[in-house]
Design a protein around this motif. Structure first.
Motif, mmCIF file in Angstrom:
data_model
loop_
_atom_site.group_PDB
_atom_site.id
_atom_site.type_symbol
_atom_site.label_atom_id
_atom_site.label_comp_id
_atom_site.label_asym_id
_atom_site.label_seq_id
_atom_site.Cartn_x
_atom_site.Cartn_y
_atom_site.Cartn_z
ATOM 1 N N TYR A 31 0.805 -1.247 -0.062
ATOM 2 C CA TYR A 31 -0.275 -0.062 -0.258
ATOM 3 C C TYR A 31 0.962 1.237 -0.105
ATOM 4 C CZ TYR A 31 -3.538 -4.042 1.286
ATOM 5 O OH TYR A 31 -4.087 -5.022 1.251
ATOM 6 N N ARG A 32 0.329 2.276 -0.756
ATOM 7 C CA ARG A 32 0.977 3.217 -0.098
ATOM 8 C C ARG A 32 0.020 4.783 0.447
ATOM 9 N NH1 ARG A 32 5.669 5.912 -1.881
ATOM 10 N NH2 ARG A 32 5.747 7.870 -3.755
ATOM 11 N N LEU A 33 0.698 5.302 0.745
ATOM 12 C CA LEU A 33 0.129 6.451 2.030
ATOM 13 C C LEU A 33 -0.262 7.462 0.985
ATOM 14 C CD1 LEU A 33 -1.555 7.150 4.599
ATOM 15 C CD2 LEU A 33 0.111 7.574 5.444
ATOM 16 N N VAL A 34 -1.395 8.075 0.934
ATOM 17 C CA VAL A 34 -1.101 9.664 0.055
ATOM 18 C C VAL A 34 -1.277 10.912 1.384
ATOM 19 C CG1 VAL A 34 -1.956 11.155 -2.147
ATOM 20 C CG2 VAL A 34 -1.322 8.471 -2.055
ATOM 21 N N VAL A 35 -1.190 11.382 1.053
ATOM 22 C CA VAL A 35 -0.982 12.649 2.169
ATOM 23 C C VAL A 35 -0.653 13.975 1.991
ATOM 24 C CG1 VAL A 35 -0.485 11.369 3.750
ATOM 25 C CG2 VAL A 35 1.472 12.253 3.312
ATOM 26 N N SER A 36 -1.218 14.888 2.064
ATOM 27 C CA SER A 36 -0.919 16.106 1.728
ATOM 28 C C SER A 36 -0.250 17.001 3.317
ATOM 29 C CB SER A 36 -1.789 17.496 1.267
ATOM 30 O OG SER A 36 -1.620 18.390 2.564
ATOM 31 N N ARG A 37 1.184 17.529 3.666
ATOM 32 C CA ARG A 37 1.586 18.049 5.037
ATOM 33 C C ARG A 37 0.655 19.132 5.001
ATOM 34 N NH1 ARG A 37 6.361 15.398 6.360
ATOM 35 N NH2 ARG A 37 7.529 14.366 4.629
ATOM 36 N N ALA A 38 -0.354 19.835 4.452
ATOM 37 C CA ALA A 38 -1.269 20.863 5.012
ATOM 38 C C ALA A 38 -2.182 20.168 5.665
ATOM 39 C CB ALA A 38 -1.770 21.540 3.900
ATOM 40 N N CYS A 39 -3.047 19.014 5.674
ATOM 41 C CA CYS A 39 -4.115 18.629 6.138
ATOM 42 C C CYS A 39 -4.222 18.127 7.895
ATOM 43 C CB CYS A 39 -5.095 17.926 5.118
ATOM 44 S SG CYS A 39 -5.794 17.067 5.863
ATOM 45 N N PRO A 40 -5.052 18.283 8.358
ATOM 46 C CA PRO A 40 -4.646 17.959 9.767
ATOM 47 C C PRO A 40 -4.284 16.663 10.004
ATOM 48 C CG PRO A 40 -6.393 19.661 9.717
ATOM 49 C CD PRO A 40 -5.526 19.492 8.387
ATOM 50 N N TRP A 41 -6.170 16.001 9.201
ATOM 51 C CA TRP A 41 -6.464 14.328 8.428
ATOM 52 C C TRP A 41 -5.360 13.506 8.400
ATOM 53 C CZ3 TRP A 41 -10.934 15.748 11.750
ATOM 54 C CH2 TRP A 41 -11.340 16.872 11.375
ATOM 55 N N ALA A 42 -4.882 14.064 7.300
ATOM 56 C CA ALA A 42 -3.092 13.712 6.202
ATOM 57 C C ALA A 42 -2.114 13.777 7.944
ATOM 58 C CB ALA A 42 -2.982 14.271 5.423
ATOM 59 N N SER A 43 -2.192 14.774 8.600
ATOM 60 C CA SER A 43 -1.052 14.523 9.430
ATOM 61 C C SER A 43 -0.911 13.819 10.459
ATOM 62 C CB SER A 43 -0.567 15.835 10.308
ATOM 63 O OG SER A 43 -0.500 16.950 9.732
ATOM 64 N N ARG A 44 -2.437 13.108 10.780
ATOM 65 C CA ARG A 44 -1.984 12.245 11.929
ATOM 66 C C ARG A 44 -1.118 10.765 11.394
ATOM 67 N NH1 ARG A 44 -8.873 11.883 12.819
ATOM 68 N NH2 ARG A 44 -9.451 13.304 14.083
ATOM 69 N N ALA A 45 -1.946 10.611 10.079
ATOM 70 C CA ALA A 45 -1.585 8.958 9.597
ATOM 71 C C ALA A 45 -0.122 9.286 9.188
ATOM 72 C CB ALA A 45 -2.043 9.137 8.914
ATOM 73 N N ILE A 46 0.737 10.680 9.609
ATOM 74 C CA ILE A 46 2.006 10.010 8.968
ATOM 75 C C ILE A 46 2.539 10.595 10.683
ATOM 76 C CG2 ILE A 46 3.609 13.093 8.040
ATOM 77 C CD1 ILE A 46 2.031 14.067 6.731
ATOM 78 N N ILE A 47 1.785 10.814 11.481
ATOM 79 C CA ILE A 47 2.366 11.104 12.636
ATOM 80 C C ILE A 47 2.743 9.835 13.194
ATOM 81 C CG2 ILE A 47 2.527 11.828 15.168
ATOM 82 C CD1 ILE A 47 1.669 14.853 14.158
ATOM 83 N N VAL A 48 1.461 9.147 13.266
ATOM 84 C CA VAL A 48 1.990 7.654 13.187
ATOM 85 C C VAL A 48 2.388 6.707 12.867
ATOM 86 C CG1 VAL A 48 -0.039 5.705 13.684
ATOM 87 C CG2 VAL A 48 -0.640 7.783 14.591
ATOM 88 N N ARG A 49 2.167 6.865 10.892
ATOM 89 C CA ARG A 49 3.302 6.027 9.991
ATOM 90 C C ARG A 49 4.832 6.063 10.987
ATOM 91 N NH1 ARG A 49 5.956 7.344 6.439
ATOM 92 N NH2 ARG A 49 6.904 6.088 4.418
ATOM 93 N N ARG A 50 4.924 7.462 11.252
ATOM 94 C CA ARG A 50 6.501 7.512 11.968
ATOM 95 C C ARG A 50 6.645 6.918 13.107
ATOM 96 N NH1 ARG A 50 11.246 9.170 12.453
ATOM 97 N NH2 ARG A 50 11.577 11.194 13.112
#
Length: 314
Positions: A31-50
């Protein structure tokens, strides 16, 4: 005219599950996680993934913070195409999953690489699944962000934070009704005041370690002065004028996995340029001063262990 801002439900709710009961297997590299660093909903996923160390198991694509009429686009990549999925617009993965789909295109989005189909844009469930379904691929020392014995309390806190803060700032910013604005504005600052009291004597929202609840609150607070205070008219107080929440947010920001995922340039350009109905000039403000994010917060005195028995991400 609608009185209240209504957030559309998440249309795609596929879930990779560890027990094999889903058509989508939990599989590294799938799978590939597509995110925007601007978006707070996506930022959750970025932080948890890291924090969980899922970088090798789930690759990540970052879209341009500025959308066009086809929504999120891969113009940060060579040739304006995502190098893994081979698409120019995230909408193409939505169409692959459901031909003729004409609804909203949102991030975070989990895309199946072999088929190019969107699996999920269900941001609340996505990060919980990263914690519970992907444990075989967590890094050594990964923290427990959704510990079983605290889930009921975390869920209760998350529900209130989503309603009055995460989504509340949008309900304030996009309303066209004065009474609705006043009601949501008061509810937002009442809730921030309650959280300030809660966090005055404890370092984290639930338990003595960082949990999913802290991540969900952080992504809104870190954007508060940069965009929500002025752009969304949430201007009773700035975050920097709320001593407990300002120290709490700085504490998280300075924790590995949080501040190193934040991009204030992407955040400001997205909100001030894309929301032309709120900011028709498209001018991106120069402020606020970001130097304060590196200042001491003093929250260590409250105790707590950021990663519990685990370790920080590398």
């Amino acid at each position: 005219m609608a009185e209240e801002f209504k957030r559309a439900p998440n249309h795609f709710q596929g879930r990779p599950l560890a027990d094999g009961s889903s058509p989508w297997p939990v599989e590294a590299g799938r799978y590939r996680l597509v995110v925007s660093r601007a978006c707070p909903w996506a930022s959750r996923a970025i932080i948890v993934r890291r924090l969980l160390g899922l970088e090798d198991a789930i690759s990540m694509a970052v879209v341009d913070p500025i959308q066009d009429e086809r929504s999120w686009r891969f113009t940060l990549d060579p040739g304006d195409r995502d190098p893994v999925l081979g698409i120019r617009f995230l909408a193409e993965a939505y169409q692959a999953a459901e031909p003729g789909y004409d609804g909203g295109v949102s991030v975070p989005a989990l895309v199946d690489v072999p088929s190019g189909k969107l699996v999920s844009n269900d941001y609340p469930q996505l990060t919980l699944d990263f914690s519970t379904e992907w444990t075989a691929h967590h890094r050594e020392g990964a923290p427990e962000l959704y510990p079983e014995h605290l889930r009921a309390e975390i869920d209760a806190v998350n529900e209130v934070v989503f309603r009055d803060i995460n989504n509340g700032v949008y309900a304030i910013g996009f309303t066209r009704d004065q009474a609705a604005y006043d009601r949501r504005f008061n509810r937002l600052f009442d809730r921030l005041d309650e959280l300030s009291q809660r966090l005055e004597s404890r370092r984290y929202l639930v338990g003595d370690t960082i949990t999913e609840a802290d991540i969900r609150l952080f992504v809104t607070l870190v954007r508060f002065d940069a965009v929500y205070h002025g752009h969304f008219k949430c201007n009773l107080l700035k975050l920097t004028e709320m001593p407990v929440l300002w120290a709490y947010t700085r504490d998280l920001f300075q924790t590995p996995g949080f501040g190193d995922t934040v991009d204030f340039d992407h955040i400001k350009r997205h909100y001030y340029v894309v929301h032309d109905n709120i900011n028709p000039s498209g001018i991106v403000p120069a402020g606020p001063d970001l130097s304060g994010w590196a200042t001491p917060h003093g929250r260590e005195e409250l105790g707590g262990r950021p990663f519990g028995d685990g370790t920080p991400p590398a």
